[in-house]
Scaffold this active site. Sequence first.
Site, mmCIF file in Angstrom:
data_model
loop_
_atom_site.group_PDB
_atom_site.id
_atom_site.type_symbol
_atom_site.label_atom_id
_atom_site.label_comp_id
_atom_site.label_asym_id
_atom_site.label_seq_id
_atom_site.Cartn_x
_atom_site.Cartn_y
_atom_site.Cartn_z
ATOM 1 N N LYS A 18 40.976 48.967 40.957
ATOM 2 C CA LYS A 18 42.449 48.976 41.054
ATOM 3 C C LYS A 18 43.076 49.506 39.766
ATOM 4 O O LYS A 18 43.985 50.336 39.808
ATOM 5 C CB LYS A 18 42.931 47.547 41.358
ATOM 6 N N SER A 19 42.595 49.037 38.623
ATOM 7 C CA SER A 19 43.174 49.478 37.345
ATOM 8 C C SER A 19 43.052 50.992 37.189
ATOM 9 O O SER A 19 43.993 51.670 36.776
ATOM 10 C CB SER A 19 42.436 48.800 36.181
ATOM 11 N N ARG A 59 45.984 54.114 37.199
ATOM 12 C CA ARG A 59 46.055 55.027 36.043
ATOM 13 C C ARG A 59 45.829 56.480 36.446
ATOM 14 O O ARG A 59 46.432 57.392 35.887
ATOM 15 C CB ARG A 59 45.040 54.584 34.982
ATOM 16 N N GLY A 100 51.959 43.866 39.432
ATOM 17 C CA GLY A 100 52.391 43.851 38.035
ATOM 18 C C GLY A 100 51.893 45.078 37.299
ATOM 19 O O GLY A 100 52.614 45.660 36.482
ATOM 20 N N ARG A 139 57.610 37.271 37.867
ATOM 21 C CA ARG A 139 56.725 37.484 36.708
ATOM 22 C C ARG A 139 57.490 38.031 35.499
ATOM 23 O O ARG A 139 58.445 38.773 35.643
ATOM 24 C CB ARG A 139 55.562 38.403 37.121
ATOM 25 N N SER A 180 46.859 41.977 26.493
ATOM 26 C CA SER A 180 47.246 42.473 27.812
ATOM 27 C C SER A 180 47.119 43.982 27.861
ATOM 28 O O SER A 180 47.784 44.702 27.113
ATOM 29 C CB SER A 180 48.693 42.064 28.119
ATOM 30 N N GLN A 203 48.167 45.691 30.200
ATOM 31 C CA GLN A 203 49.410 46.216 30.768
ATOM 32 C C GLN A 203 50.412 46.519 29.663
ATOM 33 O O GLN A 203 51.063 47.571 29.678
ATOM 34 C CB GLN A 203 49.991 45.219 31.768
ATOM 35 N N ASP A 214 40.847 38.293 35.712
ATOM 36 C CA ASP A 214 41.138 38.168 37.149
ATOM 37 C C ASP A 214 40.035 37.422 37.909
ATOM 38 O O ASP A 214 40.108 37.280 39.130
ATOM 39 C CB ASP A 214 41.325 39.563 37.769
ATOM 40 N N ARG A 237 43.800 37.063 45.357
ATOM 41 C CA ARG A 237 42.546 36.518 44.832
ATOM 42 C C ARG A 237 42.352 35.041 45.189
ATOM 43 O O ARG A 237 41.234 34.563 45.253
ATOM 44 C CB ARG A 237 42.451 36.742 43.326
HETATM 45 C C1 S3P Z 1 45.359 44.996 34.489
HETATM 46 C C2 S3P Z 1 45.434 44.145 33.431
HETATM 47 C C3 S3P Z 1 45.379 42.675 33.559
HETATM 48 C C4 S3P Z 1 44.913 42.228 34.946
HETATM 49 C C5 S3P Z 1 45.511 43.049 36.035
HETATM 50 C C6 S3P Z 1 45.167 44.510 35.853
HETATM 51 C C7 S3P Z 1 45.434 46.444 34.227
HETATM 52 O O1 S3P Z 1 46.653 42.150 33.295
HETATM 53 O O2 S3P Z 1 45.202 40.868 35.154
HETATM 54 O O3 S3P Z 1 45.046 42.630 37.298
HETATM 55 O O4 S3P Z 1 45.060 47.232 35.107
HETATM 56 O O5 S3P Z 1 45.874 46.826 33.138
HETATM 57 P P1 S3P Z 1 47.145 41.903 31.768
HETATM 58 O O6 S3P Z 1 47.001 43.169 31.074
HETATM 59 O O7 S3P Z 1 48.584 41.496 31.830
HETATM 60 O O8 S3P Z 1 46.263 40.790 31.264
#
Ligand code: S3P
Length: 445
Positions: free
Chosen positions: A28-29, A33, A101, A129, A175, A177, A328, A402
């Site tokens: 997913k990440s 991207r 998020g 959030r 984080s 993110q 996660d 999840r």
């Molecule tokens: C993610 C970062 C994580 C993770 C999320 C995916 C990402 O969050 O929990 O499911 O793809 O950058 P945080 O960066 O806020 O910890």
Amino acid sequence: MPHSTPKSPLEARRSAALQGRVRVPGDKSISHRALILGALAVGKTRISGLLEGEDVLNTAKAMQALGARVERTGEGAWTVEGVGVGGFKSPDAPLDFGNSGTGCRLAMGAVAGSPIVATFDGDASLRKRPMRRILDPLELMGARITGEGDSGRLPMTLQGARDPIPMTYKTPVPSAQIKSAVLLAGLSAPGVTTVIEAEASRDHTELMLGHFGAEISSEKEGAHGRRITLQGQPELHGADVAVPADPSSAAFPLVAALIVPDSDVTLEDVMTNPLRTGLFTTLREMGASIEEGAARKDTAEPMAQLRVRASKLRGVTVPPERAPSMIDEYLVLAVAAAFAEGVTRMQGLKELRVKESDRLEATADMLRVNGVKVEISGDDLIVEGKGHVPGGGLVATHMDHRIAMSALVMGLASGKPVKVDDTAFIATSFPDFVPMMRRLGAGFA
Ligand code: S3P
């Protein structure tokens, strides 16, 4: 959108040995991207193995609304024709990131570096959030929030910076993110943008930026941290991206195979980036049999085949510094811990409170209603493993994919069936979860 459809409950029953070979969907990440960097690049990006879950599809729509041409050419195969760094246009309608998020926060970073105005929104879970953690650095770089009020919550309108300011930013919490939002905004800034993190978080943005032609480097900072340096205003060029299987999704069949007696399951192409594999390390410490095949690399990310066999597990202490590499995975680790012998103490889980749901409370509730002794002590989660789980509970999923998948995994080995109130949100990250688990032998009804 899952929040507008009726709830779809499901029950998981004690199952015979799980057997087979599967490839869980793309990471997913990396999928988010690939779409975002493709949109910021000049030329064509070809993505294979993209996760076609709702979270990622919302990011694809957002990139399209910002001016990129995003097209699906086959199963998991997508092309993106980007607009170049700083080239986004103001979208005609609010960008709806649904449950995600990551999609929302990374897109905020990318928008912050373009002189445009965009409204960001999401579902009831995402609206709860915290967004201040993203807005703080983006405002320092020159972006402005209009109409936000004091809440720091969606929906909100972001005015990107006309002349973004490069800066050095120390992330307040580990984080990826936050780090990624700053780096994506930094792409449009003249000069060097630096992000310092006290504990290293997943580095997919850095690796992929390098793959798309940016000048970016990462060095160690302190005992567990990183300092990332990005040269602003690069010409990103479209690239090919092959998305490996998501270790966070692999975690579900993996734990299921460990707890259902006599199981033997092979998971293909699982991404093994060390900043994502804290769960595998922990499970091995607990006695899990996880055999890793030869590693290979695609698009800067390592991957390997994992063979998982049912194992007798024992309780362990999971140190807080491991949290970013398995953030996660604590829900499903808690399930494994319940089936282990002895106490598992998971330390430093504060960030779990601000995920798709308050996962610290939700994990404790999930176990408690199924007869497992569990305690939250400060930011720690303590699970008393007895080698078996009574089951028989109804688990509230709180719009969190999840929780739903973890509870269903638990039911495959517990005394009585485990029921979840809603499986709709599984589609955000692992649309194929139920049929894929059934193919391995899972009893869902
Ligand atoms: C993610 C970062 C994580 C993770 C999320 C995916 C990402 O969050 O929990 O499911 O793809 O950058 P945080 O960066 O806020 O910890």
